[in-house]
Design an enzyme around this catalytic site. Sequence first.
Site, PDB file in Angstrom:
ATOM      1  CD  GLU A   1       7.908  -2.163  19.823  1.00  0.00           C
ATOM      2  OE1 GLU A   1       7.329  -2.090  20.914  1.00  0.00           O
ATOM      3  OE2 GLU A   1       7.375  -2.625  18.799  1.00  0.00           O
TER       4      GLU A   1
ATOM      5  CE  LYS B   1      -8.770   1.179  25.248  1.00  0.00           C
ATOM      6  NZ  LYS B   1      -8.398   2.353  24.421  1.00  0.00           N
TER       7      LYS B   1
ATOM      8  CB  CYS C   1       4.361  -4.718  15.808  1.00  0.00           C
ATOM      9  SG  CYS C   1       3.334  -5.394  14.492  1.00  0.00           S
TER      10      CYS C   1
ATOM     11  CD  GLU D   1      -0.687 -11.418  17.436  1.00  0.00           C
ATOM     12  OE1 GLU D   1       0.519 -11.235  17.220  1.00  0.00           O
ATOM     13  OE2 GLU D   1      -1.260 -12.486  17.191  1.00  0.00           O
TER      14      GLU D   1
HETATM   15  P1  NAD Z   1      -0.271   0.483  23.976  1.00  0.00           P
HETATM   16  O1  NAD Z   1       0.080  -0.784  24.659  1.00  0.00           O
HETATM   17  O2  NAD Z   1       0.162   1.754  24.592  1.00  0.00           O
HETATM   18  O3  NAD Z   1      -1.861   0.603  23.813  1.00  0.00           O
HETATM   19  C1  NAD Z   1      -2.599  -0.355  23.118  1.00  0.00           C
HETATM   20  C2  NAD Z   1      -4.025  -0.364  23.634  1.00  0.00           C
HETATM   21  O4  NAD Z   1      -4.040  -0.851  24.966  1.00  0.00           O
HETATM   22  C3  NAD Z   1      -4.702   0.996  23.668  1.00  0.00           C
HETATM   23  O5  NAD Z   1      -6.018   0.845  23.220  1.00  0.00           O
HETATM   24  C4  NAD Z   1      -4.650   1.358  25.138  1.00  0.00           C
HETATM   25  O6  NAD Z   1      -5.655   2.250  25.542  1.00  0.00           O
HETATM   26  C5  NAD Z   1      -4.834   0.007  25.782  1.00  0.00           C
HETATM   27  N1  NAD Z   1      -4.349  -0.120  27.160  1.00  0.00           N
HETATM   28  C6  NAD Z   1      -3.262   0.456  27.727  1.00  0.00           C
HETATM   29  N2  NAD Z   1      -3.151   0.069  29.009  1.00  0.00           N
HETATM   30  C7  NAD Z   1      -4.186  -0.781  29.262  1.00  0.00           C
HETATM   31  C8  NAD Z   1      -4.613  -1.513  30.408  1.00  0.00           C
HETATM   32  N3  NAD Z   1      -3.955  -1.454  31.567  1.00  0.00           N
HETATM   33  N4  NAD Z   1      -5.714  -2.285  30.303  1.00  0.00           N
HETATM   34  C9  NAD Z   1      -6.391  -2.368  29.134  1.00  0.00           C
HETATM   35  N5  NAD Z   1      -6.048  -1.684  28.030  1.00  0.00           N
HETATM   36  C10 NAD Z   1      -4.944  -0.914  28.080  1.00  0.00           C
HETATM   37  O7  NAD Z   1       0.265   0.351  22.476  1.00  0.00           O
HETATM   38  P2  NAD Z   1       0.305   1.448  21.299  1.00  0.00           P
HETATM   39  O8  NAD Z   1       1.318   2.490  21.640  1.00  0.00           O
HETATM   40  O9  NAD Z   1      -1.056   1.863  20.917  1.00  0.00           O
HETATM   41  O10 NAD Z   1       0.858   0.554  20.104  1.00  0.00           O
HETATM   42  C11 NAD Z   1       2.208   0.340  19.907  1.00  0.00           C
HETATM   43  C12 NAD Z   1       2.659  -1.018  20.404  1.00  0.00           C
HETATM   44  O11 NAD Z   1       1.855  -2.033  19.808  1.00  0.00           O
HETATM   45  C13 NAD Z   1       4.077  -1.348  19.999  1.00  0.00           C
HETATM   46  O12 NAD Z   1       4.723  -2.002  21.065  1.00  0.00           O
HETATM   47  C14 NAD Z   1       3.892  -2.304  18.835  1.00  0.00           C
HETATM   48  O13 NAD Z   1       4.978  -3.141  18.576  1.00  0.00           O
HETATM   49  C15 NAD Z   1       2.690  -3.053  19.256  1.00  0.00           C
HETATM   50  N6  NAD Z   1       2.022  -3.668  18.109  1.00  0.00           N
HETATM   51  C16 NAD Z   1       2.059  -5.024  17.977  1.00  0.00           C
HETATM   52  C17 NAD Z   1       1.481  -5.638  16.862  1.00  0.00           C
HETATM   53  C18 NAD Z   1       1.502  -7.130  16.689  1.00  0.00           C
HETATM   54  O14 NAD Z   1       0.748  -7.616  15.851  1.00  0.00           O
HETATM   55  N7  NAD Z   1       2.299  -7.869  17.425  1.00  0.00           N
HETATM   56  C19 NAD Z   1       0.856  -4.850  15.889  1.00  0.00           C
HETATM   57  C20 NAD Z   1       0.838  -3.456  16.069  1.00  0.00           C
HETATM   58  C21 NAD Z   1       1.416  -2.876  17.185  1.00  0.00           C
END
Ligand code: NAD
Length: 480
Positions: free
Chosen positions: A381, A175, A285, A251
């Site tokens: 963040e 997804k 991130c 992650e």
């Molecule tokens: P997000 O958490 O808003 O969304 C990520 C994904 O989760 C999306 O596909 C979203 O639709 C899905 N999602 C949201 N709520 C959900 C739920 N209740 N159940 C299942 N799926 C759900 O994150 P974002 O804004 O897309 O990305 C930014 C974040 O990701 C930042 O916090 C960043 O630091 C983190 N990030 C971490 C890494 C790492 O490797 N640690 C890498 C890239 C980004």
Amino acid sequence: METIRHLIDGDEVDSRDGATFESVDPWTRQPWARVALGGAADAARAVTAARRAFDSGPWPRMGFAERGAILHRFADLIEAHTGELAMADTRDMGKPITDATTKDVPRTAQNYRFFADHARLAIAEALPMDTGHHAYTRYEPAGVAAAIAPCNFPLMLESWKVAPALAWGNTVVLKPAEDTPVSASIMARLAVEAGLPPGVLNVLHGFGPDSAGAALTADPRVDRITFTGESGTGRTIAAAAAANLTPVSLELGGKGANLVFDDAELAGAVDWSIRAIFTNAGQVCLAGSRLYVQRGVYEEFLARFVAAAEALVLGDPKDPATQLGPLASLTHYRKVRGYVDAVEAHGGKIATGGLVEDGSWRVRPTVVTDAPPDAPVRREEIFGPVVTVTPFDDEAEAVAGANDSPYGLNAMVFTENLSRAHRVAAALRAGTIWANCFFVRDLRAPFGGVGDSGVGREGGNFSREFFTEPKAVVMALRAR
Ligand code: NAD
């Protein structure tokens, strides 16, 4: 407008109820793709397809060489479609096209190649036992993996999950983030063209809560959940996974500390520190969003850093000269804007940068000084081009400042003192430490965070541990 549908069981399909949503290009602020909006029925359909492909299809039963050959063909096709894939991420989330073309897409192809070869060449333990037995380990595919991805490096981060899952014989429901659906669908078509059997890689579009994401994490037929995204979302997903005891890899977010010592090679430290916070408009991130600079070089570093930040080119992400595009979405822009607006109220000063007040979703490279330790700009963040710079006197103070964070994804240290680099690397509480560099990754190394930055590690054998069920076989060695 592009039309983007789910890919389920090898076919492009609409949602059962015909629902769709729009992906907005953050540069034009206009919708550019109409996307199938998956709900519980579509998630169930995708898991059914992945389940069938796992339980009775050829993929998990293939030899590593045959699977690897298909994944290499997939990587070739990704490379051959670099322009189209890169433009999809650029239009979906405002990533500069040069970064998408020269980094994200080639690294995605490399990831598929790496994990295909890693699985093929992996060695399993064999244990001759004193008791007259011989034990060995089999790494068997875990089953159906649900991969939930974020919006900042769409293709590349999806490949860190999908590539090892497939290479170890699993089937996948991916997804993508709702802000960045398009490249995943292009990629899925290429996977079919490369010869992945139907149902092995399914792409399901939609949102998180009460939508495709939540439905996937609640499905008891899913054997692994691998998630990259915000720490808060990670908590919700961990709770959903707990209900079915589904193993989960998380992650999550970061607030990377970047320590520059008096003896650092200053030009290099400035250059890496600029890249560490302003790449992808800070939507990384691993962003080095908390700079700590030793007092002896503080003024000089700050002057050079501010000048370099001001020299970065903000513009249309489709222009190859652009270094910073707009933020990925209006919601996210508003969040970052809130932090910038509040800097002075919390005692900080903006040395350069701030908002571009023209209705666009752009934030200039923003350097904040004098922010107190508890200011939100220093603790939370932001996921935007905003960095705090704080002076320190000695190593102990620098390490304590760096470790004073709920996050622990990564940290950087710039020093020419070899012993100090190793000492500080050992003392920092984070999953990855970069000394005199940033963002260099060997896919065999562990990648992941401590504290609010995540649970588990990806990479090489760490991905194998997650995407397989290791099984011990103990043989009695009979005399006759
Ligand atoms: P997000 O958490 O808003 O969304 C990520 C994904 O989760 C999306 O596909 C979203 O639709 C899905 N999602 C949201 N709520 C959900 C739920 N209740 N159940 C299942 N799926 C759900 O994150 P974002 O804004 O897309 O990305 C930014 C974040 O990701 C930042 O916090 C960043 O630091 C983190 N990030 C971490 C890494 C790492 O490797 N640690 C890498 C890239 C980004």
